[in-house]
Design a protein around this motif. Structure first.
Motif, PDB file in Angstrom:
ATOM      1  N   TYR A  87       0.825  -1.216   0.000  1.00 28.72           N
ATOM      2  CA  TYR A  87       0.000   0.000   0.000  1.00 28.72           C
ATOM      3  C   TYR A  87       0.861   1.268   0.000  1.00 28.72           C
ATOM      4  O   TYR A  87       0.466   2.278  -0.583  1.00 28.72           O
ATOM      5  N   VAL A  90       1.733   1.678  -3.628  1.00 26.85           N
ATOM      6  CA  VAL A  90       0.570   2.138  -4.406  1.00 26.85           C
ATOM      7  C   VAL A  90       0.452   3.657  -4.281  1.00 26.85           C
ATOM      8  O   VAL A  90       0.286   4.367  -5.278  1.00 26.85           O
ATOM      9  N   GLU A 104      -7.445   0.451 -10.616  1.00 25.85           N
ATOM     10  CA  GLU A 104      -6.792  -0.310  -9.551  1.00 25.85           C
ATOM     11  C   GLU A 104      -7.671  -1.496  -9.182  1.00 25.85           C
ATOM     12  O   GLU A 104      -8.894  -1.361  -9.148  1.00 25.85           O
ATOM     13  N   ASP A 106      -7.793  -4.288  -6.176  1.00 23.65           N
ATOM     14  CA  ASP A 106      -7.213  -4.758  -4.923  1.00 23.65           C
ATOM     15  C   ASP A 106      -7.638  -6.208  -4.678  1.00 23.65           C
ATOM     16  O   ASP A 106      -8.657  -6.470  -4.049  1.00 23.65           O
ATOM     17  N   ARG A 117      -3.993 -13.489  -4.477  1.00 28.10           N
ATOM     18  CA  ARG A 117      -3.928 -12.148  -3.894  1.00 28.10           C
ATOM     19  C   ARG A 117      -2.782 -11.361  -4.515  1.00 28.10           C
ATOM     20  O   ARG A 117      -1.693 -11.895  -4.729  1.00 28.10           O
ATOM     21  N   SER A 118      -3.016 -10.111  -4.786  1.00 26.05           N
ATOM     22  CA  SER A 118      -2.037  -9.166  -5.346  1.00 26.05           C
ATOM     23  C   SER A 118      -2.749  -7.844  -5.511  1.00 26.05           C
ATOM     24  O   SER A 118      -3.986  -7.820  -5.530  1.00 26.05           O
ATOM     25  N   TYR A 119      -1.992  -6.762  -5.658  1.00 23.27           N
ATOM     26  CA  TYR A 119      -2.615  -5.462  -5.964  1.00 23.27           C
ATOM     27  C   TYR A 119      -2.258  -5.143  -7.408  1.00 23.27           C
ATOM     28  O   TYR A 119      -1.083  -5.163  -7.783  1.00 23.27           O
ATOM     29  N   GLN A 141       1.758  -5.369 -11.062  1.00 25.73           N
ATOM     30  CA  GLN A 141       1.250  -6.246 -10.004  1.00 25.73           C
ATOM     31  C   GLN A 141       2.175  -6.109  -8.799  1.00 25.73           C
ATOM     32  O   GLN A 141       3.389  -6.220  -8.945  1.00 25.73           O
ATOM     33  N   ARG A 143       2.900  -7.563  -4.961  1.00 29.29           N
ATOM     34  CA  ARG A 143       2.556  -8.664  -4.044  1.00 29.29           C
ATOM     35  C   ARG A 143       3.674  -8.938  -3.038  1.00 29.29           C
ATOM     36  O   ARG A 143       4.815  -8.533  -3.260  1.00 29.29           O
TER      37      ARG A 143
END
Ligand code: 0O2
Length: 211
Positions: A87, A90, A104, A106, A117-119, A141, A143
């Motif tokens: 975060y 980001v 984006e 999330d 899971r990953s942003y 990506q 993570r």
């Protein structure tokens, strides 16, 4: 179908190598500033032609719309130690003026059905080409190492099973994704301890090399 994939993919190749260099430089800046380094390592790839063709078919994307509709032809992946680092990055990426974030996703707060899971950030990145500037869509990506461990293994199993896992394996993979997330949470809980140790360790290593 396209005849000149090499020419088509060249600006994407330039995008991935420029972004990789920039995020690697960011890591170096964090290291030098003696702050906690939120970037463990960075990888980048241009989507292989067979994956592009498969996704065009699956998503009904016409060749003429490829540049606007396929957002992950250029892909950069940033691996972090802690979920908080994700975060933090980001926020940093949103503030940059050499790219613009257009979407984006999330998948940490809202993990995928598979357990993934990953942003994900979809960005527009201006590249300078022979005939001027062009905006290229790219996917970043972000993570943790644990999320990356899970995703790498699940991705290779996906190839083996062609995306259709036997039920038992699917359940086990979801369980493994939860275990990876538990690990991330445990590591976050002791993060101050880990950070102090790492700073001490890199300070000592710095001193050792000077002797
Ligand atoms: P590669 O080899 O990493 O490029 P779609 O591409 O249609 O599946 P969408 O909505 O366009 O999905 O994009 P999304 O879901 O934001 O991101 C797709 C990429 O995220 C994938 O790219 C993977 O890198 C990663 N990803 C998404 N879901 C999963 C999952 O369940 N498991 C794993 N291991 N990775 C996932 P590619 O093209 O599949 O692969």
């Amino acid at each position: 179908m396209k005849e000149d994939w090499t020419g088509f993919l060249l600006p994407y190749k330039q995008t991935t190598s420029e972004l990789k260099a920039k995020f690697t430089a960011l890591r170096e800046q964090f290291k030098l500033s003696q702050q906690h380094v939120p970037i463990e390592f960075v990888t980048a790839r241009v989507k292989p032609v067979d994956s592009i063709l498969e996704k065009m078919q699956r998503r009904n994307i016409l060749e003429a719309n490829l540049e606007n509709e396929m957002e992950d032809i250029a892909g950069v992946r940033i691996m972090c130690q802690f979920v908080d680092d994700i975060y933090q990055l980001v926020k940093l990426i949103r503030k940059r003026n050499d790219l613009s974030v257009i979407e984006e996703r999330d998948y940490i707060a809202n993990e995928k059905e598979s357990g993934y899971r990953s942003y994900h950030l979809i960005i527009k990145y201006p590249v300078q080409l022979l005939d001027g500037q062009r905006d290229i869509l790219a996917e970043i990506q972000i993570r943790t190492l644990a999320m990356n461990f899970w995703a790498t293994i699940e991705h290779s199993l996906n190839y083996k099973y062609n995306g259709k896992f036997p039920n038992e394996l699917e359940v086990r993979l979801k369980r493994a994704a939860e275990a990876a997330f538990q690990l991330d949470q445990e590591m976050s809980a002791i993060r101050e301890e880990i950070k102090d140790a790492q700073q001490e360790f890199s300070y000592r290593r710095g001193n050792d090399t000077k002797e």
